[in-house]
Design a protein around this motif. Structure first.
Motif, short mmCIF file in Angstrom:
data_model
loop_
_atom_site.label_atom_id
_atom_site.label_comp_id
_atom_site.label_asym_id
_atom_site.label_seq_id
_atom_site.Cartn_x
_atom_site.Cartn_y
_atom_site.Cartn_z
N ALA A 182 0.89 -1.33 -0.11
CA ALA A 182 0.17 -0.02 -0.03
C ALA A 182 0.83 1.41 -0.05
N ARG A 183 0.20 2.20 -0.62
CA ARG A 183 0.96 3.51 -0.70
C ARG A 183 0.12 4.45 0.60
N LEU A 184 0.82 5.06 1.39
CA LEU A 184 0.28 5.87 2.41
C LEU A 184 0.24 7.37 2.13
N HIS A 185 -0.51 8.12 1.89
CA HIS A 185 -0.17 9.44 1.74
C HIS A 185 -0.36 10.30 3.09
N LEU A 186 0.71 11.10 3.58
CA LEU A 186 1.07 11.37 4.90
C LEU A 186 0.37 13.13 5.03
N GLY A 187 0.25 13.30 6.36
CA GLY A 187 -0.11 14.74 6.41
C GLY A 187 0.71 15.93 6.36
N ASN A 188 2.21 15.50 6.05
CA ASN A 188 3.04 16.32 5.70
C ASN A 188 3.38 16.64 4.27
N GLY A 189 2.53 15.86 3.48
CA GLY A 189 2.21 15.88 2.17
C GLY A 189 3.27 14.93 1.28
N GLY A 190 4.01 14.10 2.13
CA GLY A 190 4.58 13.23 1.65
C GLY A 190 3.88 11.87 1.40
N SER A 191 4.55 10.77 0.98
CA SER A 191 3.97 9.27 1.02
C SER A 191 5.04 8.35 1.12
N VAL A 192 4.46 7.16 1.63
CA VAL A 192 5.57 6.19 1.93
C VAL A 192 4.86 4.80 1.23
N PHE A 193 5.48 3.69 1.05
CA PHE A 193 5.12 2.51 0.53
C PHE A 193 5.54 1.48 1.62
N VAL A 194 4.39 0.64 1.82
CA VAL A 194 4.44 -0.16 2.96
C VAL A 194 4.00 -1.84 2.22
N LYS A 195 4.89 -2.68 2.63
CA LYS A 195 4.61 -3.93 2.30
C LYS A 195 4.82 -4.68 3.56
N GLY A 196 4.02 -5.91 3.50
CA GLY A 196 4.31 -6.95 4.94
C GLY A 196 3.61 -8.10 4.65
N LEU A 197 4.12 -8.92 5.68
CA LEU A 197 3.36 -10.25 5.75
C LEU A 197 3.07 -10.51 7.23
N ARG A 198 2.41 -11.56 7.54
CA ARG A 198 2.01 -11.96 8.75
C ARG A 198 3.58 -12.51 9.39
N GLN A 199 3.74 -12.68 10.60
CA GLN A 199 5.08 -12.94 11.23
C GLN A 199 5.04 -14.77 11.08
N ASP A 200 3.75 -15.26 10.89
CA ASP A 200 3.70 -16.69 10.83
C ASP A 200 3.54 -17.15 9.52
N HIS A 201 3.82 -16.28 8.46
CA HIS A 201 3.72 -16.58 6.91
C HIS A 201 4.96 -17.36 6.69
N PRO A 202 5.02 -18.42 5.92
CA PRO A 202 6.30 -19.19 5.45
C PRO A 202 7.39 -18.35 4.72
N ARG A 203 6.99 -17.49 4.29
CA ARG A 203 7.80 -16.64 3.36
C ARG A 203 8.41 -15.24 4.17
N VAL A 204 7.95 -15.03 5.52
CA VAL A 204 8.41 -13.99 6.31
C VAL A 204 9.85 -13.50 6.19
N TRP A 205 10.71 -14.78 5.87
CA TRP A 205 12.01 -14.54 5.85
C TRP A 205 12.36 -13.38 4.83
N THR A 206 11.57 -13.13 3.75
CA THR A 206 11.89 -12.42 2.65
C THR A 206 11.78 -11.02 2.74
N GLN A 207 11.19 -10.50 4.21
CA GLN A 207 11.06 -9.35 4.91
C GLN A 207 12.44 -8.99 5.27
N GLN A 208 12.98 -9.66 6.08
CA GLN A 208 14.34 -9.57 6.50
C GLN A 208 15.30 -9.47 5.52
N ARG A 209 15.30 -10.37 4.36
CA ARG A 209 16.21 -10.14 3.23
C ARG A 209 16.06 -8.94 2.65
#
Length: 267
Positions: free
Chosen positions: A40-67
């Motif tokens: 998801a893309r979050l548009h912030l109050g300061n006029g900027g934006s960030v991109f967020v990606k995530g998995l549940r911590q019990d997902h079998p491929r959660v290791w890709t987050q740390q990678r």
């Protein structure tokens, strides 16, 4: 295999993020990509934006987050900067700067091809840090080579992105930026253009035309032909297995046929 994507950012996840970065004025879910439950893309109050990606911590491929988190410091100028990693409430979330831009166009004649090649050449100078826990290309290809001894051809210390899907290449201010480093690996530098060949064929290029573009990479011409031959055969086997898995998508079939076309050319 693709990961089920949530079509809306859950309220509890949004609160976890806002506790760290501040309130979001608008949340825009992103449909492209296969490796995350949340994008998801979050548009912030300061006029900027960030991109967020995530998995549940019990997902079998959660290791890709740390990678991705581990690789990020070594991809400066080639990828979005990781600003926060949030591990709370059963989620593992990565918050990146929002690059904006558009997905690369790999079709014949596209001006993006030169930009992608330049990014690939810049990446070739990035060495995989010795203390970074990355799989090597010999390890990843060991199941698919015809001769187990062939894996030695893929050895190297170059940092490789390995997933050259057009959705993972953003054109931003006249430069190609790489996103989704979940499958980052180490190996020979010529493997980057070799993987690109398959995507180029799937995007409408002839096999010879695709190889001509790959040959513009400085590592290509100094690589023995039989090393590339072995890799083409391994990729053909890999995509054949993926194509025969449960519920393959349209792109999987295209890549299977592209890998077969390339392997036939190498033969």
């Amino acid at each position: 295999m693709a990961t089920h994507r949530l079509t809306e950012l859950p309220a509890d996840v949004l609160k976890l993020i806002e506790d760290v970065i501040g309130p979001a004025l608008n949340v825009e879910t992103v449909s492209a990509g296969y490796n995350n439950e949340i994008a998801a893309r979050l548009h912030l109050g300061n006029g900027g934006s960030v991109f967020v990606k995530g998995l549940r911590q019990d997902h079998p491929r959660v290791w890709t987050q740390q990678r991705e988190a581990d690789v990020n410091p070594f991809t400066r100028g080639l990828a979005a900067t990781l600003r926060w990693q949030i591990r709370r409430g059963g989620w593992d979330l990565l918050v990146f700067e929002d690059l904006g831009g558009r997905h690369a166009d790999y079709s014949p004649g596209s001006p993006d091809l030169e930009l992608v090649l330049q990014a690939m050449q810049n990446l070739a100078s990035a060495t995989s840090p010795a203390d970074l826990d990355l799989k090597t290309m010999p390890q990843r290809m060991s199941t698919y080579v015809a001769d187990p001894a062939d894996v030695r051809f893929f050895e190297g210390r170059a940092l490789l992105h390995t997933d050259w899907k057009p959705d993972n290449v953003l054109i931003v201010d006249g430069q190609a930026q790489l996103v989704d480093w979940a499958w980052a690996s180490s190996g020979a530098a010529w493997i980057a253009p070799a993987l690109w060949v398959i995507w180029l064929i799937a995007s409408g290029h002839g096999a010879g035309e695709a190889e001509s573009l790959a040959a513009l990479h400085p590592a290509w011409d100094i690589t023995p032909a039989h090393h590339i031959d072995a890799f083409a055969r391994a990729q053909e086997r890999l995509w054949e297995l993926i194509a025969h898995a449960d519920r393959p998508d349209e792109w999987t079939h295209k890549l299977h046929m592209a890998a077969r076309t390339w392997a036939e050319r190498r033969r």
